[in-house]
Design a protein around this motif. Structure first.
Motif, short mmCIF file in Angstrom:
data_model
loop_
_atom_site.label_atom_id
_atom_site.label_comp_id
_atom_site.label_asym_id
_atom_site.label_seq_id
_atom_site.Cartn_x
_atom_site.Cartn_y
_atom_site.Cartn_z
N ASP A 24 0.65 -18.08 -3.97
CA ASP A 24 -0.34 -19.17 -3.98
C ASP A 24 -1.69 -18.70 -3.46
O ASP A 24 -2.73 -19.06 -3.99
N ARG A 25 -1.67 -17.90 -2.41
CA ARG A 25 -2.89 -17.32 -1.86
C ARG A 25 -2.59 -15.89 -1.47
O ARG A 25 -1.49 -15.55 -1.08
N GLY A 26 -3.60 -15.04 -1.57
CA GLY A 26 -3.40 -13.65 -1.23
C GLY A 26 -4.57 -12.84 -1.71
O GLY A 26 -5.73 -13.23 -1.52
N HIS A 27 -4.31 -11.72 -2.39
CA HIS A 27 -5.37 -10.87 -2.93
C HIS A 27 -5.72 -11.33 -4.34
O HIS A 27 -4.83 -11.44 -5.19
N PHE A 28 -6.99 -11.59 -4.60
CA PHE A 28 -7.42 -12.00 -5.94
C PHE A 28 -7.11 -10.89 -6.93
O PHE A 28 -7.36 -9.72 -6.68
N TYR A 29 -6.54 -11.28 -8.07
CA TYR A 29 -6.11 -10.33 -9.10
C TYR A 29 -6.95 -10.59 -10.34
O TYR A 29 -6.82 -11.62 -11.01
N ASN A 48 0.64 -10.55 -3.73
CA ASN A 48 0.97 -10.37 -2.31
C ASN A 48 0.61 -8.96 -1.83
O ASN A 48 0.19 -8.10 -2.60
N ASP A 49 0.80 -8.73 -0.54
CA ASP A 49 0.42 -7.45 0.08
C ASP A 49 1.18 -6.27 -0.52
O ASP A 49 0.63 -5.20 -0.72
N VAL A 50 2.47 -6.48 -0.81
CA VAL A 50 3.30 -5.39 -1.30
C VAL A 50 2.76 -4.84 -2.62
O VAL A 50 2.54 -3.63 -2.78
N PHE A 51 2.50 -5.75 -3.57
CA PHE A 51 2.00 -5.32 -4.87
C PHE A 51 0.58 -4.78 -4.75
O PHE A 51 0.23 -3.78 -5.38
N TYR A 52 -0.23 -5.42 -3.94
CA TYR A 52 -1.61 -4.96 -3.76
C TYR A 52 -1.65 -3.53 -3.23
O TYR A 52 -2.42 -2.69 -3.70
N ASN A 53 -0.81 -3.23 -2.24
CA ASN A 53 -0.81 -1.90 -1.63
C ASN A 53 -0.33 -0.82 -2.60
O ASN A 53 -0.62 0.37 -2.40
N VAL A 105 -1.56 -1.98 -15.98
CA VAL A 105 -0.98 -2.81 -17.04
C VAL A 105 0.51 -2.91 -16.79
O VAL A 105 1.21 -1.91 -16.74
N GLY A 106 0.98 -4.11 -16.64
CA GLY A 106 2.40 -4.32 -16.37
C GLY A 106 2.62 -5.73 -15.93
O GLY A 106 1.69 -6.54 -15.88
N THR A 107 3.83 -6.08 -15.59
CA THR A 107 4.11 -7.45 -15.18
C THR A 107 3.97 -7.57 -13.67
O THR A 107 4.60 -6.84 -12.91
N ALA A 108 3.13 -8.52 -13.26
CA ALA A 108 2.97 -8.78 -11.83
C ALA A 108 3.62 -10.10 -11.45
O ALA A 108 3.47 -10.56 -10.33
N THR A 109 4.37 -10.69 -12.39
CA THR A 109 4.92 -12.02 -12.16
C THR A 109 5.70 -12.13 -10.85
O THR A 109 5.52 -13.09 -10.10
N GLN A 159 -1.47 -0.59 -5.51
CA GLN A 159 -2.60 -0.34 -6.41
C GLN A 159 -3.74 0.43 -5.73
O GLN A 159 -4.85 0.49 -6.26
N THR A 160 -3.50 1.03 -4.59
CA THR A 160 -4.61 1.59 -3.80
C THR A 160 -5.45 2.59 -4.58
O THR A 160 -6.66 2.68 -4.37
N ASP A 161 -4.86 3.34 -5.50
CA ASP A 161 -5.63 4.32 -6.26
C ASP A 161 -6.19 3.73 -7.55
O ASP A 161 -6.82 4.44 -8.34
N LYS A 162 -5.97 2.42 -7.76
CA LYS A 162 -6.45 1.78 -8.99
C LYS A 162 -7.39 0.62 -8.70
O LYS A 162 -7.78 -0.11 -9.62
N LEU A 163 -7.74 0.42 -7.45
CA LEU A 163 -8.56 -0.74 -7.09
C LEU A 163 -9.98 -0.60 -7.66
O LEU A 163 -10.49 0.50 -7.84
#
Length: 406
Positions: free
Chosen positions: A44-49, A69-74, A35-39, A76-80
């Motif tokens: 446009d394309r990347g990992h589906f959220y 993007n990859d930075v934000f996705y990575n 829970v937080g801001t991912a803005t 979340q590795t323990d929350k995927l």
């Protein structure tokens, strides 16, 4: 493990009573998704959220998609999310759930409660469909907080009781409802494609890109008032209405966007009307109705008997081909024009004159009008049949949900 009981309908071979189990005895983890801001991370394309607006009717829909993007996705590795996890909407339309399918394994999520890591063999689809029952929804309402926007806590869900049969029975029930959802999704897709096909033909035929063979005459501009009488209904009062009256009073609420015909399953009814009111306001088959308040410019055809028209609904009585007139009004420009000329504040209104003065081109040849009307009428019949099948499947699913669960 207390309060053992059984549902009204069961698969053959299953006789044991069901248990009641708290969710934290079934899952090792019941936690909030990130829970937080991912803005800053939207791309446009990347990992589906996965977000709460992707959870609907027990399934994940991707009509609208957000990507990170990859930075934000990575981060979340323990929350995927992983295949078989159950997710629940935490705020807004709380309690809506879905099972994570294999194609969304290792998906990041936002503002959802996640049920993950089963302590024993459990069918996630069984639990997912149990959350769709009236009983579960009523129980969830008792633990939600907030007024305008509802919320539910993961800590409250740990203490939430579900009805719990054997794993084999869970699989049977989960499999049945997965088949229901598959059929519903297929029929929704067919119905949506047919509606899109009709809209495409409406545009091409009324823009004269497509013509029936043998017709080449120029179309002519006409006012709607030249093709039909434009009338309205009677100002009934609340005290006029009775339960189970002979005549259904038709208002703007009976004209729905997704149906070509007047909805007769809702509204008030009356019994005693004078001959004068009946003569002036009784609706005949093939009359066309137009909404004059609210979402103005919607249309529907009358196909049922014993309907009386209320005030502030437009009634078109065609003096040519009623089916053509109805389809002519549905290719888009009539609705757009009525929206443009409407007036008022929060609730918009149009007048009989504004309806009557609508202009557009029509075939000068009556036979071409008839062919156009008949073509679209057949499309409407096909769409309505698919819609009826879809509605029946949804009703059957709801009926089985109440019978196969406690």
């Amino acid at each position: 493990m207390t309060d053992k009981t059984m549902p009204a309908l069961r698969f053959r071979g299953f006789y044991d009573a069901w248990e009641q189990r708290k969710l934290d005895t079934i899952f090792k983890k019941i936690r909030n998704a990130f829970v937080g801001t991912a803005t800053p991370y939207y791309v446009d394309r990347g990992h589906f959220y996965l977000e709460s607006n992707n959870i609907k009717n027990g399934q994940i829909n991707r009509d609208t998609e957000v990507f990170i993007n990859d930075v934000f996705y990575n981060q979340q590795t323990d929350k995927l999310l992983h295949t078989g996890d159950i997710v629940m909407v935490q705020s807004g339309h709380v309690g809506h759930t879905a099972v994570i399918p294999s194609e969304l394994n290792e998906t990041a999520a936002h503002a959802l409660i996640v049920f993950t890591n089963y302590k024993e063999a459990t069918d996630p689809f069984f639990l997912n469909y149990q959350f769709q029952t009236y009983k579960a929804k009523r129980k969830l309402e008792t633990i939600t907080t907030g007024n305008t926007i509802k919320h539910i806590l993961s800590s409250a869900m740990k203490e939430f009781f579900v009805d719990y049969p054997s794993f084999k029975e869970q699989k049977k029930i989960g499999s049945l409802f997965k088949q229901f959802d598959h059929l519903i999704t297929q029929n929704e897709h067919k119905t949506r494609l047919l509606k899109q096909l009709k809209q495409a033909y409406l545009q091409k035929i009324f823009n004269q890109e497509l013509r029936f063979a043998g017709f080449s005459d120029d179309w002519e501009e006409r006012k709607l008032g030249e093709l039909a009488s434009v009338l309205t209904g009677f100002p009934f009062k609340n005290e006029d209405f009775v339960a189970n009256g002979k005549y259904l009073v038709i208002t703007n609420g009976n004209i729905q966007n997704d149906s070509s015909v007047v909805d007769v399953l809702l509204g008030n009814s009356i019994d005693d009307i004078s001959d004068e009111i009946k003569e002036r306001y009784y609706l005949n088959k093939n009359d066309i109705l137009v909404t004059m308040d609210g979402t103005v410019g919607r249309t529907a055809k009358v196909v049922d008997d014993n309907l009386i028209l209320a005030q502030r609904v437009g009634r078109l009585v065609s003096n040519t081909n009623p089916e053509f007139v109805y389809q002519w009004l549905n290719h888009g420009s009539f609705f757009n024009e009525m929206t443009k000329v409407s007036h008022g504040g929060t609730i918009k209104h149009i007048s009989l004159n504004e309806i009557s003065n609508y202009r557009s081109t029509v075939p000068s040849n009556n036979i071409e009008q008839q062919k156009i009307g008949a073509f679209f009428k057949q499309l409407d019949i096909t769409i309505d049949l698919h819609q009826q099948k879809l509605d029946l499947l949804k009703k059957q699913k709801q009926a089985y949900l109440q019978k196969l669960f406690i």
